[in-house]
Design a protein around this motif. Structure first.
Motif, PDB file in Angstrom:
ATOM      1  N   PRO A 193       4.116  11.851  19.657  1.00 49.79           N
ATOM      2  CA  PRO A 193       2.750  11.323  19.755  1.00 49.79           C
ATOM      3  C   PRO A 193       2.625   9.867  19.310  1.00 49.79           C
ATOM      4  N   ARG A 194       3.611   9.375  18.521  1.00 45.94           N
ATOM      5  CA  ARG A 194       3.528   7.994  18.013  1.00 45.94           C
ATOM      6  C   ARG A 194       4.149   6.980  18.964  1.00 45.94           C
ATOM      7  N   ILE A 195       4.909   7.475  19.953  1.00 43.95           N
ATOM      8  CA  ILE A 195       5.616   6.550  20.850  1.00 43.95           C
ATOM      9  C   ILE A 195       4.628   5.928  21.844  1.00 43.95           C
ATOM     10  N   LYS A 196       4.625   4.593  21.896  1.00 44.64           N
ATOM     11  CA  LYS A 196       3.700   3.896  22.801  1.00 44.64           C
ATOM     12  C   LYS A 196       4.389   3.505  24.103  1.00 44.64           C
ATOM     13  N   ALA A 197       5.730   3.490  24.105  1.00 39.30           N
ATOM     14  CA  ALA A 197       6.470   3.061  25.293  1.00 39.30           C
ATOM     15  C   ALA A 197       6.312   4.075  26.427  1.00 39.30           C
ATOM     16  N   PRO A 198       6.120   3.606  27.666  1.00 37.57           N
ATOM     17  CA  PRO A 198       6.019   4.528  28.799  1.00 37.57           C
ATOM     18  C   PRO A 198       7.372   5.002  29.337  1.00 37.57           C
ATOM     19  N   VAL A 199       8.470   4.447  28.779  1.00 37.78           N
ATOM     20  CA  VAL A 199       9.816   4.863  29.209  1.00 37.78           C
ATOM     21  C   VAL A 199      10.653   5.159  27.971  1.00 37.78           C
ATOM     22  N   ILE A 200      11.379   6.299  27.989  1.00 37.10           N
ATOM     23  CA  ILE A 200      12.328   6.609  26.913  1.00 37.10           C
ATOM     24  C   ILE A 200      13.718   6.713  27.533  1.00 37.10           C
ATOM     25  N   ALA A 201      14.627   5.879  27.051  1.00 33.62           N
ATOM     26  CA  ALA A 201      15.972   5.834  27.646  1.00 33.62           C
ATOM     27  C   ALA A 201      16.955   5.357  26.597  1.00 33.62           C
ATOM     28  N   GLY A 202      17.843   6.250  26.133  1.00 35.54           N
ATOM     29  CA  GLY A 202      18.806   5.849  25.106  1.00 35.54           C
ATOM     30  C   GLY A 202      20.056   6.707  25.140  1.00 35.54           C
ATOM     31  N   SER A 203      21.013   6.389  24.264  1.00 35.21           N
ATOM     32  CA  SER A 203      22.319   7.051  24.299  1.00 35.21           C
ATOM     33  C   SER A 203      22.370   8.378  23.544  1.00 35.21           C
ATOM     34  N   ALA A 204      21.435   8.619  22.626  1.00 42.39           N
ATOM     35  CA  ALA A 204      21.575   9.748  21.692  1.00 42.39           C
ATOM     36  C   ALA A 204      21.712  11.097  22.396  1.00 42.39           C
ATOM     37  N   ASN A 205      22.715  11.849  21.976  1.00 43.19           N
ATOM     38  CA  ASN A 205      22.898  13.222  22.459  1.00 43.19           C
ATOM     39  C   ASN A 205      21.847  14.120  21.824  1.00 43.19           C
ATOM     40  N   ASN A 206      21.385  15.103  22.556  1.00 41.04           N
ATOM     41  CA  ASN A 206      20.369  16.039  22.042  1.00 41.04           C
ATOM     42  C   ASN A 206      19.185  15.312  21.412  1.00 41.04           C
ATOM     43  N   ALA A 207      18.718  14.273  22.101  1.00 43.15           N
ATOM     44  CA  ALA A 207      17.616  13.464  21.567  1.00 43.15           C
ATOM     45  C   ALA A 207      16.358  14.309  21.392  1.00 43.15           C
ATOM     46  N   LEU A 208      16.162  15.274  22.293  1.00 42.30           N
ATOM     47  CA  LEU A 208      14.999  16.159  22.190  1.00 42.30           C
ATOM     48  C   LEU A 208      15.314  17.241  21.165  1.00 42.30           C
ATOM     49  N   LEU A 209      14.471  17.378  20.143  1.00 42.89           N
ATOM     50  CA  LEU A 209      14.726  18.407  19.123  1.00 42.89           C
ATOM     51  C   LEU A 209      14.738  19.788  19.783  1.00 42.89           C
ATOM     52  N   ASP A 210      13.753  20.043  20.641  1.00 39.25           N
ATOM     53  CA  ASP A 210      13.718  21.284  21.415  1.00 39.25           C
ATOM     54  C   ASP A 210      13.535  20.874  22.879  1.00 39.25           C
ATOM     55  N   GLU A 211      14.574  21.144  23.676  1.00 37.84           N
ATOM     56  CA  GLU A 211      14.576  20.648  25.064  1.00 37.84           C
ATOM     57  C   GLU A 211      13.320  21.029  25.827  1.00 37.84           C
ATOM     58  N   GLU A 212      12.939  22.300  25.705  1.00 41.17           N
ATOM     59  CA  GLU A 212      11.794  22.761  26.507  1.00 41.17           C
ATOM     60  C   GLU A 212      10.479  22.214  25.975  1.00 41.17           C
ATOM     61  N   VAL A 213      10.235  22.468  24.694  1.00 45.96           N
ATOM     62  CA  VAL A 213       8.953  22.075  24.084  1.00 45.96           C
ATOM     63  C   VAL A 213       8.748  20.560  24.171  1.00 45.96           C
ATOM     64  N   HIS A 214       9.753  19.804  23.723  1.00 45.78           N
ATOM     65  CA  HIS A 214       9.555  18.360  23.622  1.00 45.78           C
ATOM     66  C   HIS A 214       9.753  17.652  24.960  1.00 45.78           C
ATOM     67  N   GLY A 215      10.568  18.253  25.849  1.00 45.63           N
ATOM     68  CA  GLY A 215      10.661  17.708  27.214  1.00 45.63           C
ATOM     69  C   GLY A 215       9.295  17.759  27.886  1.00 45.63           C
ATOM     70  N   LYS A 216       8.614  18.876  27.681  1.00 50.60           N
ATOM     71  CA  LYS A 216       7.286  19.046  28.303  1.00 50.60           C
ATOM     72  C   LYS A 216       6.249  18.131  27.637  1.00 50.60           C
ATOM     73  N   MET A 217       6.364  18.014  26.322  1.00 48.30           N
ATOM     74  CA  MET A 217       5.406  17.156  25.588  1.00 48.30           C
ATOM     75  C   MET A 217       5.483  15.711  26.106  1.00 48.30           C
ATOM     76  N   ILE A 218       6.697  15.252  26.370  1.00 47.64           N
ATOM     77  CA  ILE A 218       6.889  13.886  26.870  1.00 47.64           C
ATOM     78  C   ILE A 218       6.323  13.771  28.290  1.00 47.64           C
ATOM     79  N   MET A 219       6.584  14.779  29.111  1.00 45.71           N
ATOM     80  CA  MET A 219       6.070  14.767  30.493  1.00 45.71           C
ATOM     81  C   MET A 219       4.535  14.741  30.476  1.00 45.71           C
ATOM     82  N   ASP A 220       3.940  15.564  29.614  1.00 44.14           N
ATOM     83  CA  ASP A 220       2.474  15.640  29.559  1.00 44.14           C
ATOM     84  C   ASP A 220       1.847  14.332  29.109  1.00 44.14           C
ATOM     85  N   ARG A 221       2.614  13.525  28.376  1.00 43.39           N
ATOM     86  CA  ARG A 221       2.082  12.220  27.956  1.00 43.39           C
ATOM     87  C   ARG A 221       2.308  11.156  29.041  1.00 43.39           C
ATOM     88  N   GLY A 222       2.913  11.555  30.165  1.00 48.67           N
ATOM     89  CA  GLY A 222       3.120  10.613  31.275  1.00 48.67           C
ATOM     90  C   GLY A 222       4.257   9.632  31.027  1.00 48.67           C
TER      91      GLY A 222
END
Ligand code: NAD
Length: 359
Positions: free
Chosen positions: A251-280
């Motif tokens: 919720p604190r991220i203001k950037a419209p694009v997230i792109a980086g090297s970190a493995n398993n960047a999403l704490l929970d792939e399903e929950v947080h993948g969807k949260m990011i999608m819902d924020r556009g």
């Protein structure tokens, strides 16, 4: 093993083989998991870790091997997924004989599994493995340090994310917040500067890495670790540890694009993948954007050529655009679309193999 059933897990996620290793003379104790070899030999590094239990080691190895299947498939490589975990304290176990014992186990799999370095193993260790088997990559004097190639892949992924969001990938028009300036983040910042990035912020925990950036690129602005998420930038680039994209940070991220090297960047792939999608926000799936390292070692198997490896890593741009299209068409988060993309390739090749063609 309590409530955990190995065969249930093998059936559910379609693992091919689990091998337990125990070398009495050297104390080598561990597990190799071969997840899927439809596309080619299973490749995955050897990790040494002081796991609290055998179950924890097996669970980790199963998860990592399966991750390698997706990573190589999505990268367009003819490799399957595998992994080895060795149990114990790396500082006490490591020796020539220990790694040669590992090499003999790898050799016994006759090319079904190829190993490489990973957490707590080095190119030097793999040199000992190579005394006993040819099925090892990431050796000194061959494909070399994978991090600059990984960073180049990430750089191309950043461009794909920008293109998807804004319709162009002109780095000089955009600003960036990079979390972690270690092996990959450092090189990524270099590529961004070379391309004329408008503004770059970075954060780090390691004083030596902060100093290096300040010395070499004083125009790159340091911010405190917790402030990196809220920067008013176009791209947030997680290049530190996994799990940094979670319910607290997204919720604190203001950037419209997230792109980086970190493995398993999403704490929970399903929950947080969807949260990011819902924020556009456009999210570049981790195992696709950070595949430069495996692309680099893959070229070692074929006879290493640096230029070809770099050109291949740059293709991450097109691959991500294809994945964004799948996500849009199927109305799913990009991480899920990337898995579908990988599964489709495995299935297509599997279908091809139904006919017998002598070679
Ligand atoms: P690294 O250890 O060299 O760099 C990570 C940096 O992040 C370190 O300097 C560390 O101090 C910093 N860091 C850690 N937590 C932080 C925090 N909360 N805030 C700010 N900085 C923090 O590792 P790397 O090789 O650059 O890898 C980074 C990520 O990319 C990892 O998740 C790794 O698994 C993944 N990855 C790396 C490669 C590669 O080729 N090196 C390939 C694929 C994936």
């Amino acid at each position: 093993m309590g409530g955990f059933s190995v065969f249930d897990s093998m059936q559910r996620y379609q693992y091919e083989q689990i091998i337990h290793l125990y070398d009495h003379a050297t104390g080598l104790k561990g597990i190799t998991v071969i997840h899927n070899t439809t596309l080619g030999p299973a490749l995955g590094g050897t990790r040494i870790w002081n796991y609290a239990s055998e179950e924890e080691a097996l669970t980790d190895c199963l998860r990592l091997a399966r991750g390698m299947t997706f990573k190589s498939a999505a990268a367009g490589l003819n490799l399957g997924g595998g992994k080895t975990v060795l149990i114990g304290d790396a500082s006490k176990l490591k020796s020539e004989a220990y790694f040669r014992a590992l090499g003999r186990y790898v050799q016994s799999l006759n090319g079904r599994y190829i190993t490489a370095e990973d957490v707590n193993t080095s190119t030097k260790d793999m040199g000992y493995v190579a005394m006993e088997t040819d099925h090892v990559v990431g050796l000194e004097g061959k494909s070399g340090n994978p991090s600059p190639v990984t960073a180049l892949g990430v750089f191309n992924g950043v461009k794909a994310g920008l293109f998807k969001k804004f319709g162009d990938a002109d780095i000089e028009k955009y600003s960036f917040a990079v979390q972690g300036a270690g092996q990959t983040g450092y090189y990524l910042i270099g590529y961004l500067l070379e391309a004329g990035a408008k503004k770059i912020y970075f954060t780090e925990l390691n004083p030596a890495h902060i100093e290096r950036m300040k010395r070499e690129h004083p125009e790159v602005v340091f911010v405190q670790p917790d402030e990196i998420y809220g920067q008013e930038v176009d791209v947030f680039s997680p290049c530190a540890l996994g799990g940094s994209l979670n319910g607290d940070t997204i919720p604190r991220i203001k950037a419209p694009v997230i792109a980086g090297s970190a493995n398993n960047a999403l704490l929970d792939e399903e929950v947080h993948g969807k949260m990011i999608m819902d924020r556009g926000i456009i999210y570049c799936p981790d195992f696709v954007i950070n595949a430069g390292g495996i692309i680099n070692v893959y070229h070692e198997i074929k006879g290493y050529n640096r230029e070809r490896a770099l050109a291949d890593a740059a293709r991450i741009y097109d691959r991500l655009l294809d994945i964004f299209d799948i996500a849009e068409r199927e109305h799913v988060p990009t991480q899920q679309a990337a898995k579908m993309f990988a599964e489709q390739r495995i299935e297509a090749v599997h279908q091809l193999q139904r006919t017998f063609i002598p070679r």
